[in-house]
Design an enzyme around this catalytic site. Structure first.
Site, PDB file in Angstrom:
ATOM      1  N   HIS A  13      19.314 -15.111  31.907  1.00 52.45           N
ATOM      2  CA  HIS A  13      20.990 -13.943  31.315  1.00 52.45           C
ATOM      3  C   HIS A  13      22.179 -14.194  31.991  1.00 52.45           C
ATOM      4  CE1 HIS A  13      18.770 -11.904  28.622  1.00 52.45           C
ATOM      5  NE2 HIS A  13      17.546 -11.505  29.729  1.00 52.45           N
ATOM      6  N   SER A  37      17.728  -8.244  32.537  1.00 47.17           N
ATOM      7  CA  SER A  37      18.047  -8.187  31.364  1.00 47.17           C
ATOM      8  C   SER A  37      18.234  -6.763  30.280  1.00 47.17           C
ATOM      9  CB  SER A  37      16.405  -8.683  30.681  1.00 47.17           C
ATOM     10  OG  SER A  37      15.829  -8.129  30.607  1.00 47.17           O
ATOM     11  N   LYS A  67      19.593 -18.854  25.818  1.00 45.45           N
ATOM     12  CA  LYS A  67      20.985 -17.475  25.234  1.00 45.45           C
ATOM     13  C   LYS A  67      22.150 -18.100  25.566  1.00 45.45           C
ATOM     14  CE  LYS A  67      17.132 -14.371  27.436  1.00 45.45           C
ATOM     15  NZ  LYS A  67      16.405 -14.259  26.609  1.00 45.45           N
ATOM     16  N   ASN A  93      21.947 -12.380  22.177  1.00 41.40           N
ATOM     17  CA  ASN A  93      22.165 -13.303  23.903  1.00 41.40           C
ATOM     18  C   ASN A  93      22.943 -14.257  24.167  1.00 41.40           C
ATOM     19  OD1 ASN A  93      20.753 -11.224  24.982  1.00 41.40           O
ATOM     20  ND2 ASN A  93      18.813 -11.540  24.290  1.00 41.40           N
ATOM     21  N   GLU A  98      14.971 -10.787  39.242  1.00 41.22           N
ATOM     22  CA  GLU A  98      15.537 -11.941  38.482  1.00 41.22           C
ATOM     23  C   GLU A  98      17.129 -11.922  38.757  1.00 41.22           C
ATOM     24  OE1 GLU A  98      15.937  -9.668  34.041  1.00 41.22           O
ATOM     25  OE2 GLU A  98      13.620  -9.632  34.276  1.00 41.22           O
ATOM     26  N   HIS A 149      11.240  -9.056  34.259  1.00 43.04           N
ATOM     27  CA  HIS A 149      10.806  -9.174  32.711  1.00 43.04           C
ATOM     28  C   HIS A 149       9.534  -9.008  32.318  1.00 43.04           C
ATOM     29  CE1 HIS A 149      10.574 -11.660  29.170  1.00 43.04           C
ATOM     30  NE2 HIS A 149      11.701 -10.681  28.704  1.00 43.04           N
TER      31      HIS A 149
HETATM   32  C1  LIG Z   1      14.550 -12.387  32.514  1.00 45.41           C
HETATM   33  C2  LIG Z   1      14.667 -13.304  31.651  1.00 45.41           C
HETATM   34  N1  LIG Z   1      13.582 -13.868  31.432  1.00 45.41           N
HETATM   35  C3  LIG Z   1      12.740 -14.442  30.546  1.00 45.41           C
HETATM   36  C4  LIG Z   1      12.795 -14.298  29.537  1.00 45.41           C
HETATM   37  C5  LIG Z   1      12.148 -15.670  28.016  1.00 45.41           C
HETATM   38  O1  LIG Z   1      13.035 -16.380  27.515  1.00 45.41           O
HETATM   39  P1  LIG Z   1      13.031 -16.707  26.089  1.00 45.41           P
HETATM   40  O2  LIG Z   1      13.903 -15.765  25.241  1.00 45.41           O
HETATM   41  O3  LIG Z   1      13.445 -18.599  26.262  1.00 45.41           O
HETATM   42  O4  LIG Z   1      11.188 -17.228  26.005  1.00 45.41           O
HETATM   43  C6  LIG Z   1      13.944 -13.428  29.332  1.00 45.41           C
HETATM   44  C7  LIG Z   1      14.214 -13.303  27.081  1.00 45.41           C
HETATM   45  O5  LIG Z   1      14.323 -12.173  26.986  1.00 45.41           O
HETATM   46  C8  LIG Z   1      14.606 -13.118  30.309  1.00 45.41           C
HETATM   47  O6  LIG Z   1      15.096 -11.653  29.513  1.00 45.41           O
END
Ligand SMILES: Cc1ncc(COP(=O)(O)O)c(C=O)c1O
Length: 399
Positions: A206, A178, A237, A44, A174, A130
């Site tokens: 993302h 993702s 990411k 990512n 979101e 997510h």
């Molecule tokens: C939509 C979404 N929110 C939050 C997260 C969590 O982020 P982090 O990897 O910084 O814990 C992710 C991780 O894949 C994600 O895809």
């Protein structure tokens, strides 16, 4: 001794759901694994910042000045001037009054949802949100209504039905999904939120660094701007480091400092992460729309794949899924891609809904057009080999 472990593992294996770790010798868009050059479609690090010299130097400088750890939670001695500096950088980037940094994006979502919603409140959540958002809602003990993916009529129906019940209303989605790479209808979400007096929370994990003015996300795309009450972001990411944050009003920030358990009861983000994140924000915000080149690359790659007869959902972002369906099939596809020099991990339930196992191609800035042309051929060959070229479905994730 937990003696059910072997049984549970066997059951996962039987259902094609067993996962294993693969240790990589390095990070980056092109990596060498066991002497073989591999194009990495599973990272990512969209903007290629994780290995950027400026980030490394900023991390080293922060460590030399502050040491390796924040040494305590932020409410004790773990709140450094560097946290505040990064938070003002982030609020400027996001064009909000305030920002608050958490240990990770996951911890941000746990903290935000469980603080802003509580028992008796109503949270309306896109069905493909997510895991961290889902878990945050569970922790809040609010009523949860999962609306069909991006289905605004369904969302409105649920909002209407709960209209006369007491409690706060929160809509959460979101922006760039993702695992599907598609984009939520933010204008409509914002309109529904104001019509039904609901708070709007948008997770831009993302999208930050890629979409919008100064990389501020889809909510900041010129001409399509919306002002959610809360925007969630990650430093892990496109910003190439580690950590999470929320961009919000001053009062929401103060409330989170007082209520978010994943903030209060955890050590502050360490100096190296803070330093590298400040450098990443500087780089990203130095361009009016930093993701333009990446998104053009992704669009060209998407059209190459469709020219090779691979069925793909329409192009929307740097995340391109090829939906295979079966768990074993997706793993055979991923293994075949690996033999062809492409690191593309299979994604299976519960990360995605049953029957929608997929490979998720994640484009990063360092991928050259010629490497992507070769990759498109290799993906088409692998799909042919495992017999999925004609079966890939585009609509199954919308449930
Ligand atoms: C939509 C979404 N929110 C939050 C997260 C969590 O982020 P982090 O990897 O910084 O814990 C992710 C991780 O894949 C994600 O895809």
């Amino acid at each position: 001794m937990y003696d059910n472990a072997e049984q549970e593992l066997a059951s996962l294996e039987e259902r094609g759901l067993l996962r294993d770790l693969q240790a990589l010798p390095e990070t980056g868009g092109k990596i060498v694994i066991e002497g073989k050059k591999v194009l990495n479609f599973s990272s990512n690090d969209y903007m290629g910042l994780a290995r950027d010299q400026r980030l490394k130097e900023a991390a080293v400088e922060a460590v030399s000045r502050y040491g390796c750890g924040a040494t305590a939670s932020r409410l004790l001695a773990g709140h450094l001037t560097l946290h505040e500096e990064l938070e003002s950088d982030l609020s400027r980037m996001m064009d909000t009054d305030a920002a608050l940094v958490f240990g990770s994006g996951f911890l941000t979502n746990l903290g935000v949802l469980s603080s802003l919603a509580g028992p008796g409140d109503h949270v309306f959540s896109d069905r493909l949100n997510h895991a961290s958002l889902i878990d945050g809602i569970r922790l809040s003990r609010a009523h949860c209504y999962r609306y069909r993916h991006k289905d605004m009529a369904h969302l409105e129906d649920l909002l209407k039905k709960s209209q006369d019940t007491p409690g706060k209303r929160i809509i959460v989605s979101e922006s760039v999904f993702s695992m599907d790479g598609d984009i939520a209808p933010l204008k409509e979400l914002s309109e529904l939120a104001s019509r039904y007096h609901a708070m709007l929370i948008i997770d831009e994990a993302h999208a930050i660094g890629v979409f919008g003015r100064q990389g501020g996300g889809v909510c900041r795309i010129p001409g399509r701007e919306i002002q959610p009450d809360v925007i969630i972001g990650t430093l892990s990411k496109a910003l190439g480091g580690y950590g999470g944050f929320v961009a919000c009003s001053v009062s929401v920030r103060r409330l989170l400092i007082n209520k978010a358990r994943s903030f209060i009861y955890s050590t502050g983000l360490p100096p190296a992460c803070l330093g590298s994140a400040r450098a990443a924000v500087r780089i990203i915000t130095s361009e009016p729309e930093p993701g333009t080149t990446l998104l053009e690359k992704a669009r060209r790659f998407h059209s190459l794949l469709t020219q090779h007869s691979l069925k793909m959902p329409d192009f929307e972002s740097q995340i391109l899924p090829i939906i295979v369906g079966g768990n074993e099939d997706v793993m055979r596809f991923s293994e075949s891609l690996s033999r062809k020099g492409l690191l593309v991990k299979g994604v299976r339930p519960p990360t995605v809904p049953p029957g929608t196992a997929r490979v998720r191609l994640s484009l990063t800035l360092s991928m050259t057009d010629s490497a992507l042309e070769q990759a498109a051929c290799a993906i088409a060959e692998a799909a042919e080999e495992v017999g999925i070229a004609l079966h890939g479905s585009t609509g199954v994730t919308t449930q």
